[in-house]
Every structure is written in C-alpha cells, then in structure tokens.
Design a protein around this motif. Structure first.
Motif, short mmCIF file in Angstrom:
data_model
loop_
_atom_site.label_atom_id
_atom_site.label_comp_id
_atom_site.label_asym_id
_atom_site.label_seq_id
_atom_site.Cartn_x
_atom_site.Cartn_y
_atom_site.Cartn_z
N MET A 32 0.74 -1.15 0.02
CA MET A 32 -0.04 0.09 -0.10
C MET A 32 0.65 1.30 0.08
SD MET A 32 -3.00 -1.33 2.70
CE MET A 32 -4.03 0.11 2.36
N VAL A 33 1.88 1.34 0.81
CA VAL A 33 2.71 2.47 0.85
C VAL A 33 3.35 2.74 -0.55
CG1 VAL A 33 4.78 3.39 1.93
CG2 VAL A 33 3.07 2.53 3.31
N VAL A 34 4.10 1.44 -0.98
CA VAL A 34 5.06 1.80 -2.18
C VAL A 34 3.73 2.13 -3.47
CG1 VAL A 34 6.10 0.57 -3.96
CG2 VAL A 34 6.64 0.21 -1.58
N THR A 35 2.55 1.22 -3.52
CA THR A 35 1.71 1.76 -4.62
C THR A 35 1.02 3.30 -4.54
OG1 THR A 35 1.04 -0.63 -4.43
CG2 THR A 35 -0.56 0.99 -5.57
N ALA A 36 1.08 3.48 -3.01
CA ALA A 36 0.66 4.99 -3.05
C ALA A 36 1.44 5.98 -3.63
CB ALA A 36 0.17 5.25 -1.29
N LEU A 37 2.65 5.65 -2.94
CA LEU A 37 3.74 6.78 -3.57
C LEU A 37 4.08 6.85 -5.07
CD1 LEU A 37 6.60 5.88 -0.86
CD2 LEU A 37 5.08 7.90 -1.13
N VAL A 38 3.82 5.62 -5.79
CA VAL A 38 4.01 5.74 -7.41
C VAL A 38 3.01 6.21 -7.87
CG1 VAL A 38 4.31 4.10 -9.08
CG2 VAL A 38 5.75 3.45 -7.13
N SER A 39 1.68 5.85 -7.43
CA SER A 39 0.52 6.23 -8.19
C SER A 39 0.20 7.69 -7.80
CB SER A 39 -0.56 5.56 -7.69
OG SER A 39 -1.02 5.77 -6.38
N MET A 40 0.45 8.27 -6.66
CA MET A 40 0.40 9.86 -6.45
C MET A 40 1.49 10.68 -7.06
SD MET A 40 -2.17 10.33 -5.04
CE MET A 40 -1.86 11.98 -5.24
N ALA A 312 -5.48 17.11 -4.28
CA ALA A 312 -4.72 15.85 -4.79
C ALA A 312 -3.44 15.76 -3.87
CB ALA A 312 -4.69 15.73 -6.29
N LEU A 313 -2.84 16.60 -3.61
CA LEU A 313 -1.62 16.42 -2.89
C LEU A 313 -2.07 16.13 -1.28
CD1 LEU A 313 0.48 19.56 -3.84
CD2 LEU A 313 0.99 17.35 -4.30
N GLY A 314 -3.02 16.71 -1.08
CA GLY A 314 -3.60 16.27 0.53
C GLY A 314 -4.06 14.80 0.47
N GLY A 315 -4.85 14.54 -0.56
CA GLY A 315 -5.22 13.03 -0.56
C GLY A 315 -4.17 12.27 -0.69
N GLY A 316 -3.05 12.64 -1.30
CA GLY A 316 -1.93 11.46 -1.45
C GLY A 316 -1.27 11.32 -0.24
N ALA A 317 -1.09 12.18 0.70
CA ALA A 317 -0.57 12.23 2.03
C ALA A 317 -1.50 11.30 2.69
CB ALA A 317 -0.47 13.51 2.51
N LEU A 318 -2.80 11.36 2.74
CA LEU A 318 -3.57 10.73 3.55
C LEU A 318 -3.69 9.09 3.07
CD1 LEU A 318 -6.89 12.57 3.46
CD2 LEU A 318 -5.49 12.34 5.35
N ILE A 319 -3.40 8.72 1.53
CA ILE A 319 -3.50 7.32 1.39
C ILE A 319 -2.04 6.70 1.62
CG2 ILE A 319 -5.31 7.54 -0.29
CD1 ILE A 319 -3.04 7.22 -2.76
N VAL A 320 -1.12 7.70 1.97
CA VAL A 320 0.09 7.03 2.72
C VAL A 320 0.29 6.77 4.25
CG1 VAL A 320 2.68 7.39 2.66
CG2 VAL A 320 1.48 7.81 0.49
N LEU A 321 -0.51 8.04 4.68
CA LEU A 321 -0.53 7.89 6.16
C LEU A 321 -1.31 6.96 7.04
CD1 LEU A 321 0.47 11.50 6.98
CD2 LEU A 321 2.07 9.73 6.84
N LEU A 322 -2.58 6.87 6.30
CA LEU A 322 -3.77 6.15 6.93
C LEU A 322 -3.52 4.74 6.99
CD1 LEU A 322 -6.86 8.18 5.81
CD2 LEU A 322 -5.79 8.29 7.95
N PRO A 323 -3.13 4.00 5.76
CA PRO A 323 -2.70 2.60 6.02
C PRO A 323 -1.72 2.39 6.98
CG PRO A 323 -2.89 3.19 3.69
CD PRO A 323 -2.69 4.45 4.44
N VAL A 324 -0.48 3.28 7.15
CA VAL A 324 0.51 3.31 7.95
C VAL A 324 -0.10 3.13 9.62
CG1 VAL A 324 2.47 4.24 9.06
CG2 VAL A 324 2.36 3.91 6.77
N ALA A 325 -1.11 4.14 9.82
CA ALA A 325 -1.48 4.27 11.09
C ALA A 325 -2.55 2.99 11.38
CB ALA A 325 -2.55 5.72 11.05
N GLY A 326 -3.43 2.56 10.32
CA GLY A 326 -4.26 1.53 10.78
C GLY A 326 -3.89 0.15 10.88
#
Length: 339
Positions: A32-40, A312-326
């Motif tokens: 999830m982290v790698v995919t989020a970084l690449v896609s964003m 989009a920048l804010g959403g990108g930060a969320l999809i990186v941080l939220l899975p890490v938190a959860g």
C-alpha cells in the motif's frame, strides 16, 4: 508431565498461523505504501502538466496565434485602404485615408505585443525584428504613395508597387515572414494543447496504481476482520474513500481541462484560416477580434483547477499515512508488542 506437553504443543500450533497473519499484514502495508507513492507521483505530475499546458495556452500560445493573425489582417487592410484612397482621390476620401493610418498603427502595435508573447523562441524574435524593419520601409513607401504624390501618377504607382512588394514578396515580404512565424506557432500550440504519450502513460500508471491501492485496502480489511477478529478499521476505510476520490476527481478535472484545450485549438485553427482567407478583410478582422475576445474568456483561469491540485496533494498524503496508522496500530497491538 502430560498436561504441560499439550500446552506447549498448542502454543506451537498457534504461532505459525499468527506469524503468517503478521507477515501478511506487513506485506499489505508495504504494498500500500509503495503503490500510494508511485500512483500519487504519477498523478500529481500528470495533472500538473495539464495545468501548465492550460496556463501556457492562456498566457502565451493563444495570444501569440491571435496576435499574428490580427497583425497580418491589419497590414492587408491598411494596404487595401491605401489603394482605395489612391483610386478615389485623396481629397475625397479623408475617411479611408484615416482608416489606412489606423490600420498601419494597429499593425505596429500588434507586432510590439507579439514580440512579448510569441512562442517560437529565438527564431521567432529574429523574424519579428526583421519584420519590424521591413514594416518601417513599407510605411516609408506606402505613405508617400497614398498621400504625397497625389498629382504624380508615375511616382505614385512606383511607391505603391514598392510597398506591395515589401508587404507580399514571397520569402522576404512582411506577410510571408509572418506566415512562417505563424506556422511554427501553430505547431507549438498544437503540441501544448494535445495530451502526449508520456501524459497518457502517466495517467494510466496513476489510475492502475490507485486501483491496486483500493484492492489492497479491501484485502487488508478482509484480513483484519477474518484472521484477527477485528471490526472494520476506520483508518483503512478513510484511506479507501480517499483512494476512490483521487481516482475520480483529478481525472474528471483533467478531462474537463483537456476539452477546453481541444476547443481552444479548434478555434485558433479557424482564426488562422480566416486570417488567410482574404475574402473580405473587414469581415475577417471582425471575426478574429470577436472570437479572440471570446476565447480569452473561455481560457480564463478556473479556481477549481488549483484546488484540485492541492486537494490531490492532500489526498496523496492521506493514502500514505492512513494505512500506516491503521495497519501499524493493529500489528503493534497484536504482534509487535508481544514479541
């Protein structure tokens, strides 16, 4: 001695299952982290490119094409008004004489503005410098031909012919040089307003990455519920919603912006066609003026474009941080702390 042996056996039988679940969750987190970084990264870069194209189209490309077309028509109209004044007699056509001077002045002003917005680089600046010099010579010929030698037909014809050659001589005349500049500008404008292969590839990577992100998030939710006995994790649910929003909203904004660019390109092609039609110079001038003003309004900056980018920048930060938190919270509570 039998009971402790059974307890140890039961503990050993549970450890492999727990270890597999932990590794599975850690794998989900890494994907999830790698995919989020690449896609964003692909999404933000691709959307920024479309924004930049719209900005360059609005501030440089469209004004450059419109300016070249308007300048050509003003020069041709000035020459046409000068010929009318010569044919009718200057003492009887104060109106056409004044219109000729106005058109020539408009052409000079158009060249000055065009030098600020032209999109052909150093080559374009060189063309405009040459055109400005030739236009000075043209004015030095056309003005005496239309005003000074009204009683000398031979000299008048000579000056008018000289002016016409300076205006339209193939390769070196003012209008042919502007045609060359306009041709280069039209090519540049077409490249700016069209989505290239790299941009399409970037969007494909972004959308596929977000799809993989959504599927991995759903899989992580399933693992937490079935293997860990946990309810739906709110952090992962928020991540899933942010992923869906990122897959839809920026793509919609890009499609809307690209449609505007396509429309603008079509309008500029038509403006350039009318500038070369020469069927009715006055009507062609009106068409170019009205449509240029309308196009400026259509290309005006839209606030939602910037908001979409920052969203989009804010959403990108969320999809990186939220899975890490959860997932990290679950891993820490169920596995890492117990080790």
């Amino acid at each position: 001695m039998t009971r402790p042996t059974r307890g140890m056996s039961s503990l050993r039988s549970r450890r492999p299952s727990g270890s597999r679940t932990r590794r599975l969750l850690e794998l989900h987190l890494a994907v999830m982290v790698v995919t989020a970084l690449v896609s964003m990264t692909a999404l933000v870069v691709s959307y920024r490119e479309v924004q930049n194209a719209a900005g360059e189209m609005r501030t440089r490309a469209a004004p450059a094409v419109q300016g070249a077309a308007a300048t050509q028509l003003a020069l041709l109209q000035a020459h046409d008004e000068a010929r009318k004044s010569v044919r009718a007699g200057i003492d009887k056509v104060v109106g056409p004489g004044a219109r000729y001077e106005n058109q020539l002045s408009a052409a000079g002003q158009g060249l000055s503005r065009l030098s600020d917005v032209q999109i052909d680089g150093v080559r374009g600046r060189g063309v405009l410098e040459t055109v400005t010099g030739v236009l000075t010579s043209y004015s030095s010929s056309i003005t005496p031909g239309a005003v000074k030698y009204v009683d000398d037909d031979l000299m008048q014809r000579q000056k008018m012919q000289e002016a016409y050659r300076l205006l339209s001589r193939p390769g070196t005349g003012v209008v042919p040089r502007l045609d060359v500049l306009q041709g280069h500008q039209m090519q540049r404008m077409s490249r700016i307003s069209s989505m290239g292969t790299l941009q399409r590839t970037g969007w494909a990577v972004a959308e596929l990455g977000l799809l993989l992100m959504a599927l991995t998030t759903l899989s992580a939710l399933w693992v937490l519920r079935r293997r860990c006995g946990r309810s739906l994790d709110p952090w992962l649910l928020l991540s899933l919603l942010a992923t869906v929003a990122l897959a839809v909203v920026p793509l919609w904004a890009t499609t809307a912006t690209q449609e505007r660019l396509d429309t603008a390109r079509g309008r500029l092609v038509e403006i350039e066609r009318r500038a070369h039609a020469h069927t009715d110079l006055a009507d062609d001038q009106r068409y170019v003026t009205v449509n240029s003003a309308d196009l400026r309004g259509r290309l005006a900056a839209q606030s939602w474009q910037s908001w979409t980018y920052y969203g989009a920048l804010g959403g990108g930060a969320l999809i990186v941080l939220l899975p890490v938190a959860g997932i990290s919270r679950r891993l820490n509570a169920d596995y890492w702390r117990a080790e």
